[in-house]
Design an enzyme around this catalytic site. Structure first.
Site, PDB file in Angstrom:
ATOM      1  N   TRP A 154       0.687  -0.889   0.179  1.00  0.00           N
ATOM      2  CA  TRP A 154       0.155  -0.148  -0.333  1.00  0.00           C
ATOM      3  C   TRP A 154       0.722   1.252  -0.054  1.00  0.00           C
ATOM      4  CZ3 TRP A 154      -3.899  -1.399  -2.060  1.00  0.00           C
ATOM      5  CH2 TRP A 154      -4.866  -3.165  -1.452  1.00  0.00           C
ATOM      6  N   ASP A 155       1.934   1.301   1.040  1.00  0.00           N
ATOM      7  CA  ASP A 155       2.388   2.579   0.689  1.00  0.00           C
ATOM      8  C   ASP A 155       3.603   2.371  -0.723  1.00  0.00           C
ATOM      9  OD1 ASP A 155       2.887   3.633   3.327  1.00  0.00           O
ATOM     10  OD2 ASP A 155       4.538   1.896   4.181  1.00  0.00           O
ATOM     11  N   LEU A 156       3.937   1.576  -1.488  1.00  0.00           N
ATOM     12  CA  LEU A 156       4.214   1.934  -2.686  1.00  0.00           C
ATOM     13  C   LEU A 156       3.521   2.020  -3.252  1.00  0.00           C
ATOM     14  CD1 LEU A 156       5.925  -2.151  -2.719  1.00  0.00           C
ATOM     15  CD2 LEU A 156       7.034   1.153  -2.664  1.00  0.00           C
ATOM     16  N   GLY A 199       3.322   5.620  -2.862  1.00  0.00           N
ATOM     17  CA  GLY A 199       4.191   6.550  -3.076  1.00  0.00           C
ATOM     18  C   GLY A 199       4.016   7.202  -5.294  1.00  0.00           C
TER      19      GLY A 199
END
Lengths: 413, 413
Positions: A163-165, A168
């Site tokens: 999810w972070d990726l 981003g």
């Protein structure tokens, strides 16, 4: 070398994965990305994995190609410097990317008074203003519940901060979309995203929300099987594990004929009255199909399987550790034009990736290392913030800014 | 309503997750995205999950807001129509997004002869031209090896197609970066990406390639623990499972004081001679820390834990299934301005997400449903491809194109 985003300037105030990745991605496409940090470095300056001498490989990876300015933001002069840097003039400047939620001097209302056409892209945790991280969003949305072996009872977290990726990269496209709008209409704006909304929207895009609402069954775990069609892992005679895909009709037919299981699979179809040409049928009967195919793998070495699958142009791969992959696979090293062996101070030498996209109009941008904390303080204050030498010297003297890596502010953990 | 990418036109020839997601994301930001398909629908038209009547929720989710044209590309006239549609005039048109690898009529060399400033963004499997999917890239790079419970021997695949999702968003930013370049320099180009390169670059960005090269140890599995600092799942007295994060110093101190374990953790620090203020120490001692904290959770209901954690502003969440999340969480329904309940033909009514970013300069674009296959064939041939009514009628008569959902070409599985 000119990158595809040549000229664009982005100021980044960030920590952890998503926004640093966004800024790094913009930098690898040729934007001038200025990351500001406190004098002692950001919250992420010591994140694992670490190099043998203790410096963060994570930080080095997510801050490649940026310029760094280190400022004491606990003092008003420091806050003013950051404000002036973010809102500095220039047609292609005035873009601020952040996941630091600082009300007052660093919010859009205040900053945009210094530059009307400011673009500010802010990533938050959730729409209620609560902090969220990959490890909390994922359980809240149910992914760990469907991850893992069928017979395992508990939830299984993602090892990859997916999810972070995704967040981003969504920040990257938000910057570019807002800048496109500004080029055409002359207006800046605030763009707000949340990690949880990005994840929730993705579940919707994949059909999982419709599935949860319309179908009564919970999806459940399915081990390493490809969801909704056929794809499975098998252990070969030498103990190596292979993943093979039978998603499209071509892949499925190739798998059946390569393993020479036409007759047994036809018998399965007759016995169940189902048509294995239907991908949903293959999903429903995956256990039976796997039982029929497994002996073929158990009788062959992974090399034999590899040769047969390559000959049949099947879509497959071998399971390995990252360490094995890096050691064995030329796609993960300098033979791949995306990578270059870089020797980085305090880290060592290893293959470092540039941007994954190859833009044919330009030469590929080689990866550049992350800056040492504060490495560019002086030049940024001069070129971007617009201070003269006396003013800059005064700021250093008073300890409001710092330059590259003084021992007392070393970012090493 | 005008979206942030108002005016941009993108033609998409695609299947599965990444490129359909890219086109859908551009459409949800306001671009005119035209997806072309064969008369019988794309390879992904029947992908799971399915609605109760058999229509693909997956397809509906990944093609929202696009226009659809259905063309028989096995005939030269059909191929010519697609060529003309992709290369149609217009300053903001001439962008082609694809993961179909068709050499000859649909490659960049050929298409750019019809429009010099064409932008073509192509996502391939790997740099050798081999097909790859999320389920093959992931094992090849080692993620399944570090996923799953510590005592589980085999690799554990991702249930979320993370690489596909990341690749889709990278295609979005590639389109926008190349269009920015074209606006400034007047030149188009081919942008090539591969799923495997995107994944390999990401490993590098996260520090995992440096870790594999420089450190001797393999990372190994760590269950549901947050890698590199402290974060763990706990079972409460009512059986509910909670994830809580102790990554930053603030989170860690809050967790210690809320659970009232200061003394026991100080004893652990004394016994081991380690400083728990160091995130790497918390990672190394996670098993011991978890043993100290676990009883606090076991003695409390998840509601009590929730109240205590919210009061202390900790970063935490509850594990649940997607079905539970959709039923319980207002963030996953129309109370969240990102979602709208849409009634879609052949599917039913459920909350559908728009784009996750909120651009303050414009009203939020509401989600629009996916088109029925061929729903826009006629208008596209007229407005975009530039054919007159007689020519269009002739194409329908000869079966080279089809309009919305004739029974013989129904996309339902």
């Amino acid at each position: 070398m000119a990158g595809i985003l040549d000229g664009l300037r982005v100021v980044e105030g960030s920590a952890f994965v998503a926004v640093p990745l966004a800024g790094m991605t913009l930098a690898q496409m040729g934007a001038d990305v200025i990351r500001f940090d406190r004098l002692q470095g950001g919250l992420d300056s010591g994140r694992w994995p670490l190099a043998p001498l203790g410096k963060s490989l994570f930080w080095a990876g997510l801050n490649k190609g940026k310029r760094s300015i280190a400022v004491d933001m606990s003092r008003p002069e420091g806050r003013e410097l950051i404000t002036r840097t973010i809102t500095a003039p220039g047609k292609d400047a005035g873009v601020f990317l952040t996941n630091l939620r600082v009300r007052g001097w660093m919010d859009y209302e205040t900053l945009s008074q210094h530059r009307k056409d400011l673009i500010m892209v802010t990533l938050l945790g959730d729409r209620h203003g609560r902090p969220q991280v990959d490890y909390t969003v994922n359980p809240a949305l149910g992914i760990p519940d469907i991850t893992g072996p069928e017979d395992h009872e508990g939830p299984v977290a993602n090892a990859l901060p997916a999810w972070d990726l995704i967040a981003g990269h969504t920040c990257v496209s938000s910057v570019l979309a807002a800048e496109r709008h500004r080029l055409r209409k002359g207006e800046g704006q605030e763009v707000t995203l949340t990690l949880k909304d990005i994840a929730a929207a993705t579940l919707g895009h994949l059909g999982m929300i419709g599935d949860a609402v319309l179908n009564e069954a919970e999806r459940g775990k399915s081990g390493n099987a490809l969801y909704g069609a056929y794809g499975q892992d098998f252990v070969c005679a030498d103990g190596a594990r292979i993943m093979v895909i039978g998603l499209t009709s071509r892949q499925w037919k190739g798998l059946v004929s390569t393993t020479d299981k036409d007759a047994e699979l036809a018998a399965l179809a007759r016995r169940t009255g189902c048509d294995l040409a239907d991908e949903g049928v293959r999903w429903a009967l995956r256990t039976e199909i796997t039982a029929i195919l497994a002996p073929w793998f158990a009788e062959r070495s992974s090399d034999e399987v590899a040769r047969a699958f390559d000959k049949a142009k099947l879509t497959w791969s071998k399971f390995r550790t990252t360490k094995q992959a890096v050691a064995e696979d030329p796609d993960l090293g300098p033979e791949n034009p995306m990578f270059e062996d870089l020797l980085q101070e305090g880290l060592g030498s290893f293959p470092v990736p540039g941007h994954a996209a190859d833009f044919s109009a330009l030469l590929r941008e080689p990866p550049r290392p992350a800056p040492v904390l504060g490495a560019n303080t002086e030049e940024i204050l001069s070129e971007v913030t617009g201070l003269d030498d006396t003013e800059i010297a005064h700021l250093f003297d008073r300890g409001i800014v710092a330059r590259g890596n003084p021992p007392e502010f070393d970012t090493a953990a």
